[in-house]
Design a protein around this motif. Structure first.
Motif, PDB file in Angstrom:
ATOM      1  N   ALA A 130       0.807  -1.227   0.000  1.00 21.62           N
ATOM      2  CA  ALA A 130       0.000   0.000   0.000  1.00 21.62           C
ATOM      3  C   ALA A 130       0.833   1.268   0.000  1.00 21.62           C
ATOM      4  O   ALA A 130       0.537   2.223  -0.737  1.00 21.62           O
ATOM      5  N   VAL A 131       1.886   1.314   0.814  1.00 22.33           N
ATOM      6  CA  VAL A 131       2.656   2.546   0.925  1.00 22.33           C
ATOM      7  C   VAL A 131       3.331   2.892  -0.391  1.00 22.33           C
ATOM      8  O   VAL A 131       3.441   4.068  -0.769  1.00 22.33           O
ATOM      9  N   TYR A 132       3.775   1.891  -1.138  1.00 20.39           N
ATOM     10  CA  TYR A 132       4.401   2.167  -2.430  1.00 20.39           C
ATOM     11  C   TYR A 132       3.368   2.665  -3.432  1.00 20.39           C
ATOM     12  O   TYR A 132       3.634   3.582  -4.215  1.00 20.39           O
ATOM     13  N   ARG A 133       2.200   2.061  -3.405  1.00 14.99           N
ATOM     14  CA  ARG A 133       1.145   2.469  -4.338  1.00 14.99           C
ATOM     15  C   ARG A 133       0.676   3.890  -4.073  1.00 14.99           C
ATOM     16  O   ARG A 133       0.314   4.624  -4.995  1.00 14.99           O
ATOM     17  N   ARG A 134       0.671   4.285  -2.813  1.00 14.90           N
ATOM     18  CA  ARG A 134       0.254   5.645  -2.495  1.00 14.90           C
ATOM     19  C   ARG A 134       1.228   6.663  -3.092  1.00 14.90           C
ATOM     20  O   ARG A 134       0.825   7.749  -3.514  1.00 14.90           O
ATOM     21  N   VAL A 135       2.489   6.298  -3.123  1.00 18.13           N
ATOM     22  CA  VAL A 135       3.496   7.210  -3.655  1.00 18.13           C
ATOM     23  C   VAL A 135       3.428   7.288  -5.174  1.00 18.13           C
ATOM     24  O   VAL A 135       3.420   8.383  -5.756  1.00 18.13           O
ATOM     25  N   ILE A 136       3.377   6.139  -5.839  1.00 16.17           N
ATOM     26  CA  ILE A 136       3.503   6.129  -7.295  1.00 16.17           C
ATOM     27  C   ILE A 136       2.189   5.922  -8.030  1.00 16.17           C
ATOM     28  O   ILE A 136       2.127   6.053  -9.254  1.00 16.17           O
ATOM     29  N   GLY A 137       1.104   5.597  -7.302  1.00 17.38           N
ATOM     30  CA  GLY A 137      -0.175   5.373  -7.955  1.00 17.38           C
ATOM     31  C   GLY A 137      -0.398   3.916  -8.310  1.00 17.38           C
ATOM     32  O   GLY A 137       0.543   3.125  -8.353  1.00 17.38           O
ATOM     33  N   GLU A 138      -1.624   3.568  -8.585  1.00 17.32           N
ATOM     34  CA  GLU A 138      -1.967   2.176  -8.862  1.00 17.32           C
ATOM     35  C   GLU A 138      -1.336   1.661 -10.152  1.00 17.32           C
ATOM     36  O   GLU A 138      -1.113   0.468 -10.310  1.00 17.32           O
ATOM     37  N   SER A 139      -1.045   2.551 -11.072  1.00 14.61           N
ATOM     38  CA  SER A 139      -0.468   2.108 -12.350  1.00 14.61           C
ATOM     39  C   SER A 139       1.011   1.756 -12.234  1.00 14.61           C
ATOM     40  O   SER A 139       1.567   1.103 -13.121  1.00 14.61           O
ATOM     41  N   ALA A 140       1.649   2.181 -11.138  1.00 10.78           N
ATOM     42  CA  ALA A 140       3.076   1.922 -10.907  1.00 10.78           C
ATOM     43  C   ALA A 140       3.910   2.304 -12.128  1.00 10.78           C
ATOM     44  O   ALA A 140       4.752   1.544 -12.601  1.00 10.78           O
ATOM     45  N   ALA A 141       3.679   3.482 -12.637  1.00 11.47           N
ATOM     46  CA  ALA A 141       4.353   3.936 -13.850  1.00 11.47           C
ATOM     47  C   ALA A 141       5.864   3.983 -13.657  1.00 11.47           C
ATOM     48  O   ALA A 141       6.357   4.536 -12.668  1.00 11.47           O
ATOM     49  N   GLU A 142       6.576   3.402 -14.604  1.00 11.66           N
ATOM     50  CA  GLU A 142       8.035   3.387 -14.534  1.00 11.66           C
ATOM     51  C   GLU A 142       8.599   4.802 -14.503  1.00 11.66           C
ATOM     52  O   GLU A 142       9.568   5.088 -13.795  1.00 11.66           O
ATOM     53  N   ALA A 143       7.989   5.701 -15.251  1.00  6.34           N
ATOM     54  CA  ALA A 143       8.474   7.083 -15.283  1.00  6.34           C
ATOM     55  C   ALA A 143       8.358   7.739 -13.917  1.00  6.34           C
ATOM     56  O   ALA A 143       9.220   8.535 -13.519  1.00  6.34           O
ATOM     57  N   ARG A 144       7.313   7.415 -13.189  1.00  6.67           N
ATOM     58  CA  ARG A 144       7.113   7.980 -11.855  1.00  6.67           C
ATOM     59  C   ARG A 144       8.203   7.488 -10.898  1.00  6.67           C
ATOM     60  O   ARG A 144       8.743   8.256 -10.103  1.00  6.67           O
ATOM     61  N   ILE A 145       8.534   6.204 -11.004  1.00  2.00           N
ATOM     62  CA  ILE A 145       9.585   5.645 -10.151  1.00  2.00           C
ATOM     63  C   ILE A 145      10.925   6.300 -10.465  1.00  2.00           C
ATOM     64  O   ILE A 145      11.672   6.712  -9.566  1.00  2.00           O
ATOM     65  N   ARG A 146      11.248   6.408 -11.738  1.00  2.00           N
ATOM     66  CA  ARG A 146      12.523   6.976 -12.144  1.00  2.00           C
ATOM     67  C   ARG A 146      12.655   8.448 -11.737  1.00  2.00           C
ATOM     68  O   ARG A 146      13.757   8.940 -11.513  1.00  2.00           O
TER      69      ARG A 146
END
Length: 242
Positions: A130-146
C-alpha cells in the motif's frame, strides 16, 4: 548552518535522538571546534516516503524541499545557500534525503543516506504494498519511479557539485544492500563526489548498521565540508570502510 534529518518508515523524528544520539554527536563536534554551530530540523514525514504522492494531496516531498525551508529559514535565520545546508536520512529517510537532495541541488549541498531504500527494487519485490502504491499510484508507472528513485536520478545527471555519503549493511534486504551497490555504481560512472561505507554483516537497524561509528563518519565528513572550502571537480572519494 542547517541540517535536515529524515526518519524511517514506522519511525518518528525522535528516533534520531533516542536511538541515533545525534544530538550528543553533534554537540561533541561543535565543542571541539570541528563543526560550526548548526540548527537541526527534525520533520515528521509519517509513512509518506518523503515524496509527493500520486494523488496530489499528500506533498511529503514538498513539505521539506519547499514549505519547511521557506518557513523555517526566515523564522530561524537559516541559510539559503546549499553550501551551508545538509540533509540526511535512514531507511525511508535515506531514500528521502537522496531523492530530495538530488532533485534540489540548489537547496542541499551535502547529502547522507543510511540504508536508503531503492524504490524500484522495493516495488518489484512488493508491487501491491500500500505505501508504495500511495506514492507512485496504482499504475506503478516506470516514469514515476525513475523521477524519484536516487540511482535513476544520478543516471539522469543529478548529483554533480554535491557531496554524497551512503552507508548500508551487507546483510540487509536487496532494496537496501543491492540498492546501495547500484547507487555506488551509478555514482562511480558519473564521477560524483561520493563516499560509501558497506557495513560487514550489517542488518537493518541501529545495532549493526546505523551505529555510533557510522553516525560519526558522516558527521565528520559534514564538518570537513563546512569548515574546509572545496573547489574544482571531484571523483568518487572512497568505496570501502573508512
Amino acid at each position: 548552518h542547517a541540517l535536515y534529518l529524515l526518519h524511517g518508515l514506522g519511525g518518528s523524528p525522535r528516533e534520531w535522538l533516542e536511538h541515533g544520539h545525534i544530538d550528543a554527536q553533534i554537540a561533541t563536534l561543535v565543542a571541539a571546534g570541528r563543526l560550526p554551530p548548526v540548527t537541526v530540523i527534525l520533520p515528521d514525514g509519517e509513512k509518506g516516503y518523503w515524496a509527493d504522492w500520486a494523488d496530489g494531496k499528500h506533498p511529503y516531498g514538498a513539505l521539506v524541499a519547499d514549505e519547511l525551508r521557506a518557513a523555517a529559514g526566515p523564522a530561524l535565520g537559516l541559510p539559503a545557500a546549499a553550501s551551508r545546508t545538509a540533509i540526511a536520512g535512514l531507511s525511508m529517510g535515506g531514500f528521502g534525503a537522496l531523492s530530495l537532495g538530488l532533485q534540489h541541488p540548489d537547496a542541499f549541498g551535502f547529502v547522507a543516506a543510511l540504508s536508503p531504500t531503492d524504490f524500484a527494487l522495493a516495488v518489484a519485490a512488493q508491487p501491491k504494498r500500500a505505501v508504495y502504491r500511495r506514492v507512485i499510484g496504482e499504475s506503478a508507472a516506470e516514469a514515476r519511479i525513475r523521477a524519484i528513485n536516487p540511482r535513476h536520478l544520478i543516471v539522469a545527471g543529478a548529483g554533480r557539485g554535491q557531496r554524497l555519503l551512503v552507508a548500508y549493511g551487507l546483510a540487509e534486504q536487496d532494496k537496501f544492500r543491492l540498492g546501495g551497490e547500484l547507487i555506488v555504481d551509478a555514482a562511480r560512472r558519473a564521477g560524483l563526489d561520493l563516499s560509501v561505507w558497506p557495513v560487514p554483516d550489517g542488518r537493518h537497524g541501529y545495532e549493526t548498521t546505523w551505529t555510533p561509528a557510522v553516525m560519526r563518519w558522516w558527521l565528520e565528513a559534514l564538518a570537513a565540508r563546512w569548515q574546509v572550502p572545496r573547489s574544482g571537480s571531484t571523483g568518487t572519494r572512497s568505496t570501502g570502510t573508512p
